[in-house]
Design a protein around this motif. Sequence first.
Motif, PDB file in Angstrom:
ATOM      1  N   PRO A  82      31.786  31.531  44.869  1.00 57.29           N
ATOM      2  CA  PRO A  82      30.993  31.464  43.626  1.00 57.29           C
ATOM      3  C   PRO A  82      30.736  32.831  42.997  1.00 57.29           C
ATOM      4  O   PRO A  82      30.497  32.922  41.794  1.00 57.29           O
ATOM      5  CB  PRO A  82      29.692  30.791  44.069  1.00 57.29           C
ATOM      6  N   SER A  83      30.821  33.904  43.781  1.00 55.94           N
ATOM      7  CA  SER A  83      30.574  35.247  43.238  1.00 55.94           C
ATOM      8  C   SER A  83      31.641  35.653  42.219  1.00 55.94           C
ATOM      9  O   SER A  83      31.412  36.524  41.379  1.00 55.94           O
ATOM     10  CB  SER A  83      30.533  36.268  44.369  1.00 55.94           C
ATOM     11  N   LEU A  84      32.804  35.005  42.282  1.00 54.38           N
ATOM     12  CA  LEU A  84      33.884  35.344  41.354  1.00 54.38           C
ATOM     13  C   LEU A  84      33.696  34.721  39.966  1.00 54.38           C
ATOM     14  O   LEU A  84      34.400  35.090  39.024  1.00 54.38           O
ATOM     15  CB  LEU A  84      35.229  34.872  41.924  1.00 54.38           C
TER      16      LEU A  84
ATOM     17  N   ASP B 267      39.077  42.511  49.017  1.00 55.99           N
ATOM     18  CA  ASP B 267      39.034  41.214  49.707  1.00 55.99           C
ATOM     19  C   ASP B 267      39.139  40.063  48.712  1.00 55.99           C
ATOM     20  O   ASP B 267      39.812  39.052  48.987  1.00 55.99           O
ATOM     21  CB  ASP B 267      37.731  41.079  50.507  1.00 55.99           C
ATOM     22  N   GLU B 268      38.489  40.201  47.565  1.00 50.90           N
ATOM     23  CA  GLU B 268      38.556  39.152  46.548  1.00 50.90           C
ATOM     24  C   GLU B 268      39.976  39.059  45.966  1.00 50.90           C
ATOM     25  O   GLU B 268      40.461  37.958  45.692  1.00 50.90           O
ATOM     26  CB  GLU B 268      37.542  39.434  45.444  1.00 50.90           C
ATOM     27  N   ARG B 269      40.624  40.193  45.773  1.00 58.58           N
ATOM     28  CA  ARG B 269      41.995  40.184  45.261  1.00 58.58           C
ATOM     29  C   ARG B 269      42.931  39.461  46.227  1.00 58.58           C
ATOM     30  O   ARG B 269      43.746  38.630  45.820  1.00 58.58           O
ATOM     31  CB  ARG B 269      42.487  41.623  45.036  1.00 58.58           C
ATOM     32  N   ILE B 270      42.793  39.756  47.529  1.00 54.75           N
ATOM     33  CA  ILE B 270      43.633  39.102  48.537  1.00 54.75           C
ATOM     34  C   ILE B 270      43.381  37.598  48.557  1.00 54.75           C
ATOM     35  O   ILE B 270      44.318  36.786  48.623  1.00 54.75           O
ATOM     36  CB  ILE B 270      43.379  39.714  49.920  1.00 54.75           C
TER      37      ILE B 270
ATOM     38  N   ASP C  48      46.238  34.822  47.523  1.00 52.40           N
ATOM     39  CA  ASP C  48      46.611  33.774  48.487  1.00 52.40           C
ATOM     40  C   ASP C  48      46.399  32.394  47.887  1.00 52.40           C
ATOM     41  O   ASP C  48      47.232  31.485  48.073  1.00 52.40           O
ATOM     42  CB  ASP C  48      45.774  33.920  49.763  1.00 52.40           C
ATOM     43  N   LYS C  49      45.296  32.240  47.165  1.00 56.86           N
ATOM     44  CA  LYS C  49      44.982  30.953  46.545  1.00 56.86           C
ATOM     45  C   LYS C  49      46.033  30.576  45.506  1.00 56.86           C
ATOM     46  O   LYS C  49      46.521  29.431  45.463  1.00 56.86           O
ATOM     47  CB  LYS C  49      43.604  31.040  45.887  1.00 56.86           C
ATOM     48  N   LEU C  50      46.420  31.525  44.687  1.00 55.61           N
ATOM     49  CA  LEU C  50      47.401  31.271  43.634  1.00 55.61           C
ATOM     50  C   LEU C  50      48.780  30.983  44.209  1.00 55.61           C
ATOM     51  O   LEU C  50      49.451  30.019  43.823  1.00 55.61           O
ATOM     52  CB  LEU C  50      47.468  32.472  42.687  1.00 55.61           C
TER      53      LEU C  50
END
Length: 253
Positions: free
Chosen positions: A112-114, A138-141, A145-147
């Motif tokens: 949710p922070s994104l 960490d958010e970029r990784i 990965d999600k995409l």
Amino acid sequence: MEITHNALKETATAQAQRQSKQVEVSKSSTSNLNDAVSRVQTLANDIYTASEHIPSVTYDRPLTVTERDPAANLLLDKMAQTIDSGGELPTKLASVKPKYEKMMGEIAVEQPSLANKYWGFSVDENDKLVVSGDITEDERIYLEDKLNSNDDIVRLTKDIPEIFMKGQEYDRGYYENEQGKYWGKYDVTQENFKDIVDIKALLESGNGPMAQGTWNDFDGFAYMNELRTQLARNADIIPSKSLKVTYELNGGK
């Protein structure tokens, strides 16, 4: 006759010589009003002679209109059918959008922070989706990965650079130079596409409910404005052949 400074001067002088003339009027003894008037002035009639007119201008160089090759006109149509609103590229984005929105719903629950952070994604030269923006490593990784684990999104978005550059080539072919006039004038390659075009921003520019895989309610004009903005901000303009030749003749100055 050629229009020159002297010709215009002579014309002005001739017109200035047509001065107003005074005409004597006798007094009338039968009218108090006429007694108050001693003389009136009247303007002489304007008489124009051929010598006083500004000579007409004639053009010895004929106007030539050439017809564009119909095959070349087709290139401009193909450019529009590839990149412009309703074309191949925005239609591809329209098919990506419902899958993207579903993924964003998952991200909102998992991270949710994104939700309030700025980030975007694009495609690199290896067909991998890459993320950039004001986020932590960490958010970029996590986002990459999600995409890249979403096969539908990867399959649909990996063709976007190729589609865009195909439209550029139509533009350049129509204008018969290396630059083009519309989309083709921007220096976009497989290698730098990821640094120029933010696919996430393009998807979000066409806001509105949409049935999966259709063009319904996708704002094609907003998409085009967003794409133009990104190109103008991030891409270099390709010099035309004439500019390159001038640059080389001047020793690169």
